[in-house]
Write a protein that holds these residues in place. Structure first.
Motif, PDB file in Angstrom:
ATOM      1  N   LEU A   1      11.688   0.092  10.867  1.00 41.12           N
ATOM      2  CA  LEU A   1      12.392   0.300   9.597  1.00 41.12           C
ATOM      3  C   LEU A   1      13.675  -0.521   9.512  1.00 41.12           C
ATOM      4  CD1 LEU A   1      12.112   1.877   6.981  1.00 41.12           C
ATOM      5  CD2 LEU A   1      13.480   3.702   7.984  1.00 41.12           C
TER       6      LEU A   1
ATOM      7  N   PRO B   1       0.819  -1.216   0.000  1.00 40.23           N
ATOM      8  CA  PRO B   1       0.000   0.000   0.000  1.00 40.23           C
ATOM      9  C   PRO B   1       0.852   1.264   0.000  1.00 40.23           C
ATOM     10  CG  PRO B   1      -0.529  -1.431   1.864  1.00 40.23           C
ATOM     11  CD  PRO B   1       0.647  -2.012   1.210  1.00 40.23           C
ATOM     12  N   SER B   2       0.267   2.291  -0.496  1.00 41.59           N
ATOM     13  CA  SER B   2       0.951   3.583  -0.470  1.00 41.59           C
ATOM     14  C   SER B   2       1.200   3.996   0.982  1.00 41.59           C
ATOM     15  CB  SER B   2       0.074   4.632  -1.164  1.00 41.59           C
ATOM     16  OG  SER B   2       0.624   5.900  -0.999  1.00 41.59           O
TER      17      SER B   2
ATOM     18  N   LYS C   1       7.867   1.508   0.903  1.00 41.36           N
ATOM     19  CA  LYS C   1       8.635   0.923  -0.204  1.00 41.36           C
ATOM     20  C   LYS C   1       9.761   1.855  -0.635  1.00 41.36           C
ATOM     21  CE  LYS C   1       4.999   0.761  -2.802  1.00 41.36           C
ATOM     22  NZ  LYS C   1       3.946   1.269  -1.906  1.00 41.36           N
TER      23      LYS C   1
ATOM     24  N   ARG D   1       3.736  12.454   6.049  1.00 42.37           N
ATOM     25  CA  ARG D   1       4.514  12.685   4.830  1.00 42.37           C
ATOM     26  C   ARG D   1       4.116  14.003   4.158  1.00 42.37           C
ATOM     27  NH1 ARG D   1       4.630   8.003   0.283  1.00 42.37           N
ATOM     28  NH2 ARG D   1       2.693   9.009  -0.392  1.00 42.37           N
TER      29      ARG D   1
ATOM     30  N   ASN E   1       4.220  13.715  -4.665  1.00 38.37           N
ATOM     31  CA  ASN E   1       4.797  12.485  -5.211  1.00 38.37           C
ATOM     32  C   ASN E   1       5.586  12.730  -6.489  1.00 38.37           C
ATOM     33  OD1 ASN E   1       3.828  10.989  -3.187  1.00 38.37           O
ATOM     34  ND2 ASN E   1       3.120   9.306  -4.514  1.00 38.37           N
TER      35      ASN E   1
ATOM     36  N   THR F   1      11.105   4.315   0.898  1.00 37.56           N
ATOM     37  CA  THR F   1      12.090   4.523   1.956  1.00 37.56           C
ATOM     38  C   THR F   1      13.092   3.376   1.987  1.00 37.56           C
ATOM     39  OG1 THR F   1      10.362   5.634   3.221  1.00 37.56           O
ATOM     40  CG2 THR F   1      12.342   4.985   4.425  1.00 37.56           C
TER      41      THR F   1
ATOM     42  N   ARG G   1      -6.138   6.679  -0.922  1.00 37.02           N
ATOM     43  CA  ARG G   1      -5.004   5.776  -0.673  1.00 37.02           C
ATOM     44  C   ARG G   1      -5.315   4.793   0.452  1.00 37.02           C
ATOM     45  NH1 ARG G   1       0.160   7.950  -2.723  1.00 37.02           N
ATOM     46  NH2 ARG G   1      -0.408   9.695  -4.049  1.00 37.02           N
TER      47      ARG G   1
HETATM   48  N1  ATP Z   1       9.186   1.749   9.549  1.00 39.11           N
HETATM   49  C1  ATP Z   1       8.801   3.016   9.462  1.00 39.11           C
HETATM   50  N2  ATP Z   1       8.557   3.675  10.607  1.00 39.11           N
HETATM   51  C2  ATP Z   1       8.134   4.932  10.569  1.00 39.11           C
HETATM   52  N3  ATP Z   1       7.938   5.647   9.432  1.00 39.11           N
HETATM   53  C3  ATP Z   1       8.160   5.007   8.259  1.00 39.11           C
HETATM   54  C4  ATP Z   1       8.610   3.691   8.215  1.00 39.11           C
HETATM   55  N4  ATP Z   1       8.738   3.343   6.927  1.00 39.11           N
HETATM   56  C5  ATP Z   1       8.402   4.426   6.195  1.00 39.11           C
HETATM   57  N5  ATP Z   1       8.065   5.423   6.986  1.00 39.11           N
HETATM   58  C6  ATP Z   1       7.589   6.743   6.567  1.00 39.11           C
HETATM   59  O1  ATP Z   1       6.320   6.567   5.975  1.00 39.11           O
HETATM   60  C7  ATP Z   1       6.142   7.450   4.907  1.00 39.11           C
HETATM   61  C8  ATP Z   1       5.749   6.658   3.687  1.00 39.11           C
HETATM   62  O2  ATP Z   1       6.834   5.913   3.262  1.00 39.11           O
HETATM   63  P1  ATP Z   1       7.129   5.720   1.712  1.00 39.11           P
HETATM   64  O3  ATP Z   1       6.974   6.986   0.989  1.00 39.11           O
HETATM   65  O4  ATP Z   1       8.412   5.009   1.597  1.00 39.11           O
HETATM   66  O5  ATP Z   1       5.943   4.769   1.354  1.00 39.11           O
HETATM   67  P2  ATP Z   1       5.673   4.152  -0.039  1.00 39.11           P
HETATM   68  O6  ATP Z   1       5.226   2.778   0.208  1.00 39.11           O
HETATM   69  O7  ATP Z   1       6.823   4.312  -0.936  1.00 39.11           O
HETATM   70  O8  ATP Z   1       4.467   5.009  -0.524  1.00 39.11           O
HETATM   71  P3  ATP Z   1       4.079   5.331  -2.038  1.00 39.11           P
HETATM   72  O9  ATP Z   1       3.683   4.047  -2.627  1.00 39.11           O
HETATM   73  O10 ATP Z   1       2.974   6.275  -1.920  1.00 39.11           O
HETATM   74  O11 ATP Z   1       5.281   5.876  -2.670  1.00 39.11           O
HETATM   75  C9  ATP Z   1       7.427   8.153   4.708  1.00 39.11           C
HETATM   76  O12 ATP Z   1       7.303   9.440   5.260  1.00 39.11           O
HETATM   77  C10 ATP Z   1       8.420   7.347   5.500  1.00 39.11           C
HETATM   78  O13 ATP Z   1       9.443   8.157   6.073  1.00 39.11           O
END
Ligand code: ATP
Length: 681
Positions: free
Chosen positions: A662, A460-461, A465, A625, A532, A467, A636
């Motif tokens: 993380l 999911p968004s 991913k 975010r 994004n 990060t 989302r």
């Molecule tokens: N384990 C974690 N603990 C706390 N915050 C996290 C963790 N992993 C990611 N985040 C935070 O959550 C937010 C979303 O992460 P990220 O953008 O990587 O998600 P995504 O899955 O790539 O979303 P999208 O698909 O929309 O790109 C970011 O601000 C990131 O810093």
């Protein structure tokens, strides 16, 4: 009761068992005899009292058009020494439910004086009838007294509406009577009358009785014993037939045939059908076993990947030709038993040596869709991590177009674009995408692609991913690569074909298609800093025209594509090949719909799902975010719920990582990708 009408033959409960047949026979004959109205009925008489032929006859059914006499005349002469004869009405021991309302029943009874209601064809000789001691054809030759001494005095409930059958004590004599029903003169008559009756009984006993059930001619005195045996047989028959009858009654024909179908599928063609409960249980056990085996095979293959030396990868491609031959040996056998309805699909797979034994258990997989719902596995899931898997998929896909394969089709329908496609970002993309043909024709990816297996990263968004991948790229830049997407949008200032604004490639997929409902296409074209999009400005693109891209899609050159805000985006297989050609692991960040589409291709990646620990935490991360409007955030979140549900389905992902911490999530991801990276030379 209207005897002119047909009896309710379709209602088993309507007929008294076990003596239903003779009673029915007599009454049916009586009704048939109605055509002959000229022959009157004989007068009823008190039960057990001999009837004289000289007695006046009267019509108990003045308006009726049938008679008992005519019934017996119609029967014709009995075989052997028994001539045709008239039949007194008093011999007809009617069950109350068969008794016409205008019939005087006071002197009639279903049961005779000894409590046995069996009919016995009349058989006394002519002289006896003329001697004014007309015999009852239905009187047993022996009394129950001598036949059931052990039960006399006891009371039995036979479930009759009128009362119970009991053996009573009367003046030193034990008699059976049917309380409420029996109008046996003996049971209530005076000693003189009994004396008279005993004379008659001597004659009764002298008769040659005929079994009303099997029509066997018995010797005098044998009837009671014989009837006892018949009743025992009938009782046994009823006991053994009861469950079958019940089963038949509670099932509709459809459910019955379904049950049989399942039973036969569950067993071998030659094995006898087993009870459905057992079969269902076995089927479920089989289902669990196959599922466990599939997981085991997956783990084994992941382990093999880990152990595989770099040169093995080359050997793998060198073996493609023989493997192809072996694949051709794979046969789908549709077995239909001559004996009756066994139908089961058997996959005989000789795809690879290592699969021959492990796939044997698949032979038990019939079409259990009706039983367990849609299939959650395809052959792709069974052998997901090796080259031969791709061939299986190809053949399965091929067979689905020529030979209907419910499992494969259902699997695809589960993943098919029922509604509008959506991105992992929660936005629905333009409806035009739904009409687009498949992006890959499942043709020559396997044969043209070489190098490390791609990795599909989904979730999911906001799950993390991007990060995780950013960190991975930073630490292992020389291991991973990202395919360069195609787009029909115009290049922004500073962008070149295949080269983004900076050298760090970004992920494809979810981050590529984020904001359909938030920004108009004009906004997108003019903006460099939409939510994004800021994360994707550093992404490389191949800029192309709509016509060229559509042509490539039509040719099956793309493994995925989508239309967003008036622009087309897509990932070509050539782009993935480019990464593989560099001996890098190609990372594909796609939403759940993208996973579905890639599963339809021969790409054969490793599917990894990144999941948030909970919806609440996901929402918090997305809000923190600060990239979403409230509307897009809700979209989302809604998409995330669906994604999380689908991700739980077995076989969709090879690995699911819960990104609650993380560091830990990163280590898990690294471990998995390390296994893949060991295949890199
Ligand atoms: N384990 C974690 N603990 C706390 N915050 C996290 C963790 N992993 C990611 N985040 C935070 O959550 C937010 C979303 O992460 P990220 O953008 O990587 O998600 P995504 O899955 O790539 O979303 P999208 O698909 O929309 O790109 C970011 O601000 C990131 O810093």
């Amino acid at each position: 009761m209207d005897l002119h009408r047909p009896f309710k033959m379709d209602s088993p409960s309507y007929l008294p068992a076990p003596l239903a047949s003779p009673a029915l026979m007599v009454l049916a004959s009586t009704a048939e005899a109605g055509r002959d109205a000229s022959v009157p009925c004989q007068a009823p008489r008190p039960f057990g009292v001999p009837a004289s032929m000289e007695k006046d006859l009267h019509l108990p059914f003045p308006s009726a058009s049938y008679t008992f006499t005519s019934m017996y005349q119609r029967q014709g002469p009995m075989s052997g020494t028994f001539p045709s004869r008239d039949f007194p009405a008093s011999l007809l021991h009617l069950h109350p439910q068969f008794t016409p309302p205008n019939l005087d029943c006071s002197t009639l009874s279903m049961l005779n004086h000894s409590g046995v209601g069996a009919f016995r064809p009349f058989s006394s000789p002519q002289e006896e009838r003329e001697s004014a001691v007309y015999q009852s054809a239905f009187t047993p030759a022996k009394r129950l007294k001598s036949c059931f001494p052990e039960v006399e005095g006891k009371e039995f409930d036979f479930g009759s509406p009128g009362g119970s059958l009991k053996a009573g004590e009367d003046s030193g004599r034990k008699l059976f009577s049917m309380s409420g029903l029996l109008s046996d003169g003996e049971a209530s008559s005076s000693p003189e009358e009994r004396k008279e009756h005993s004379k008659v009984k001597g004659l009764y006993d002298a008769q040659a009785p005929v079994c009303p059930v099997c029509q066997a001619i018995l010797r005098p005195g044998e009837l009671q014993d014989h009837m006892e045996q018949e009743l025992t047989k009938l009782a046994q028959l009823q006991i053994s037939a009861a469950p079958v009858q019940h089963d038949h009654l509670i099932r509709t024909p459809k459910s019955l045939s379904l049950s049989l179908h399942i039973k036969r599928e569950g067993g071998s063609p030659t094995s006898p059908p087993r009870p459905s409960e057992d079969t269902h249980s076995d089927r479920y056990q089989t289902f669990l076993r196959v599922r466990a085996n599939r997981h085991t095979r997956l783990n084994v293959r992941i382990g093999k990947l880990k152990r595989r030396k770099p040169e093995d990868g080359q050997e793998g491609s060198a073996e493609l030709a023989p493997l192809e031959d072996e694949w051709n040996e794979r046969r789908r056998i549709q077995m239909t038993s001559i004996v009756g309805g066994f139908k089961g699909a058997v996959l005989v797979s000789t795809t690879s040596k290592e699969c021959r034994d492990s796939d044997a258990d698949l032979d038990v997989d019939g079409d259990d869709t009706l039983e367990y719902g849609r299939a959650q596995y395809t052959e792709t899931d069974v052998i997901p991590c090796s080259g031969e898997s791709s061939k299986e998929t190809a053949v399965s896909s091929g067979s689905s177009s020529t030979l209907p394969d419910s499992r494969v089709n259902l699997e695809f329908s589960k993943w098919s674009n029922d509604g509008d496609p959506s991105t992992s970002s929660g936005e629905k993309v333009d409806g035009s995408i739904a009409g687009l043909p498949k992006t890959c024709k499942n043709t020559d990816i396997e044969t043209t692609m070489s190098g490390p297996r791609p990795v599909v990263l989904s979730g999911p968004s906001g799950a993390g991913k991007s990060t995780l991948m950013k960190r991975l790229m930073k630490e292992h830049e020389d291991v991973f690569g990202f395919s360069v997407s195609h787009t029909t949008r115009n290049p922004r200032p500073g962008e070149e074909d295949g080269k983004g604004l900076n050298k760090l490639p970004m992920l494809l997929g979810a981050t590529l298609l984020p904001v359909a409902d938030v920004f108009s296409s004009e906004d997108l074209e003019n903006s460099f800093s939409c939510p994004n999009e800021s994360e994707t400005t550093d992404k490389d693109y191949h800029f192309t025209t709509r016509e060229a891209m559509q042509e490539g899609i039509d040719k099956g050159d793309f493994i995925e594509n989508a239309e967003f805000s008036g622009n087309m985006y897509g990932t070509s297989k050539a782009a993935i090949e480019d990464v593989q050609a560099q001996n890098l692991i190609c990372i594909l960040d796609v939403d759940i719909q993208g996973v579905k589409r890639i599963k339809e291709t021969d790409l054969n990646p490793i599917y990894i799902s990144i999941q948030p620990p909970s919806m609440e935490i996901l929402e918090k991360r997305l809000r923190d975010r600060q990239t979403e409007t409230e509307e897009s955030l809700q979209k989302r979140l809604e998409a995330a719920r669906i994604d999380m549900e689908l991700s739980k389905e077995p076989g969709v992902f090879d690995v699911v990582i819960i990104n609650d911490d993380l560091e830990r999530a990163y280590e898990e991801l690294k471990d998995i990708l390390n296994e893949v990276s060991e295949t890199i030379k």
